[in-house]
Design an enzyme around this catalytic site. Structure first.
Site, PDB file in Angstrom:
ATOM      1  CG  LEU A  94      -1.986  -1.108   1.214  1.00 34.31           C
ATOM      2  CD1 LEU A  94      -2.633  -1.240   2.589  1.00 34.31           C
ATOM      3  CD2 LEU A  94      -3.039  -0.823   0.144  1.00 34.31           C
ATOM      4  CG  HIS A 110       6.530 -10.429   8.629  1.00 35.00           C
ATOM      5  ND1 HIS A 110       6.568 -10.443   7.249  1.00 35.00           N
ATOM      6  CD2 HIS A 110       7.733 -10.903   9.045  1.00 35.00           C
ATOM      7  CE1 HIS A 110       7.749 -10.889   6.855  1.00 35.00           C
ATOM      8  NE2 HIS A 110       8.471 -11.173   7.913  1.00 35.00           N
TER       9      HIS A 110
HETATM   10  C1  GRF Z   1       0.393 -15.511   6.481  1.00 36.53           C
HETATM   11  O1  GRF Z   1       1.502 -16.337   6.633  1.00 36.53           O
HETATM   12  C2  GRF Z   1       0.720 -14.119   6.925  1.00 36.53           C
HETATM   13  O2  GRF Z   1       1.665 -14.082   7.950  1.00 36.53           O
HETATM   14  C3  GRF Z   1       1.296 -13.498   5.691  1.00 36.53           C
HETATM   15  O3  GRF Z   1       0.554 -14.059   4.633  1.00 36.53           O
HETATM   16  C4  GRF Z   1       0.019 -15.316   5.019  1.00 36.53           C
HETATM   17  C5  GRF Z   1      -1.459 -15.263   4.806  1.00 36.53           C
HETATM   18  O4  GRF Z   1      -2.076 -16.498   5.007  1.00 36.53           O
HETATM   19  N1  GRF Z   1       1.252 -12.056   5.761  1.00 36.53           N
HETATM   20  P1  GRF Z   1      -3.662 -16.603   5.026  1.00 36.53           P
HETATM   21  O5  GRF Z   1      -4.188 -16.081   3.704  1.00 36.53           O
HETATM   22  O6  GRF Z   1      -4.161 -15.795   6.188  1.00 36.53           O
HETATM   23  O7  GRF Z   1      -3.955 -18.063   5.198  1.00 36.53           O
END
Ligand code: GRF
Length: 207
Positions: A94, A110
């Site tokens: 973004l 993250h």
């Molecule tokens: C997760 O591992 C999150 O930490 C990262 O992207 C992934 C998303 O997974 N930012 P989901 O779509 O919530 O299953």
């Protein structure tokens, strides 16, 4: 009701964790007002629809610029009265337009302990591959406020996960989600909705 908007691009397990926390009564007074996916076929959209949440695909390709795309996201969220934006696996970075509209009101999850294995290029399995390649024995997940610096905003919550001898990137990704992400993301939403956090520079304090 404290209204949140969730931006997704993939499987939506973190979205599901928030939905489940609400259903379980752990996030009282919180409503997911709108879910937007940057990918048309994201399973996260089905999860939202299944839960009776308003969900829409808004693709970057349909807009001339990032600013116009972000304006469309803002309009949608503002229309639903969204007060906090949750990035739950949203694969688009973004820019200023969105960051200014929701300053200090955007959080991201993250899959590592920031400042390790984060920043540009660290997403998805790459994060866990890097952790295994470095041989760290502990990793985890971080929820942070989103600023213009990738993964650089004030840290809200972190949870550690021990690495097993036989972990590969896929097994580690799964355990970091199960043991850390799905716990700390709903918890961060709760703390913010209750007005329990204060940002001082790059530090988040409990109040
Ligand atoms: C997760 O591992 C999150 O930490 C990262 O992207 C992934 C998303 O997974 N930012 P989901 O779509 O919530 O299953």
């Amino acid at each position: 009701m404290f209204k949140i908007g969730v931006l997704v691009s993939g499987g939506g397990t973190n979205l599901q964790a928030i939905i489940d926390s609400i259903t379980a009564g752990e996030l009282s007074g919180i409503e997911i007002a709108s879910v937007i996916s940057s990918k048309k076929d994201a399973y996260a959209l089905s999860r939202a629809e299944e839960a009776g949440i308003n969900a829409q695909y808004i693709g970057r390709g349909d807009y001339k610029s990032s600013a116009e795309y972000e304006r469309a996201l803002i309009d949608r969220f503002e229309g639903f009265g969204v007060e906090l934006v949750v990035l739950a696996g949203f694969m688009i970075v973004l820019g200023e337009t969105f960051l200014n509209a929701y300053e200090n009101r955007i959080i991201n999850i993250h899959p590592a302990l920031i400042p390790s294995f984060c920043g540009d290029g660290f997403y998805g399995l790459k994060v866990h591959e890097a952790a295994l390649a470095r041989g760290v024995k502990v990793t985890g997940a971080t929820v942070h406020f989103v600023t213009g610096e990738t993964d650089g905003g004030p840290i809200i919550l972190q949870k550690a996960v021990y690495i097993n001898e036989d972990d590969d990137a896929a097994s580690l990704q799964k355990r970091v989600m199960e043991e850390a992400e799905w716990t700390i993301l709903p918890e961060a939403v709760r703390l913010i909705s209750e007005g329990r956090l204060k940002i001082e520079g790059n530090i988040v304090r409990r109040i």
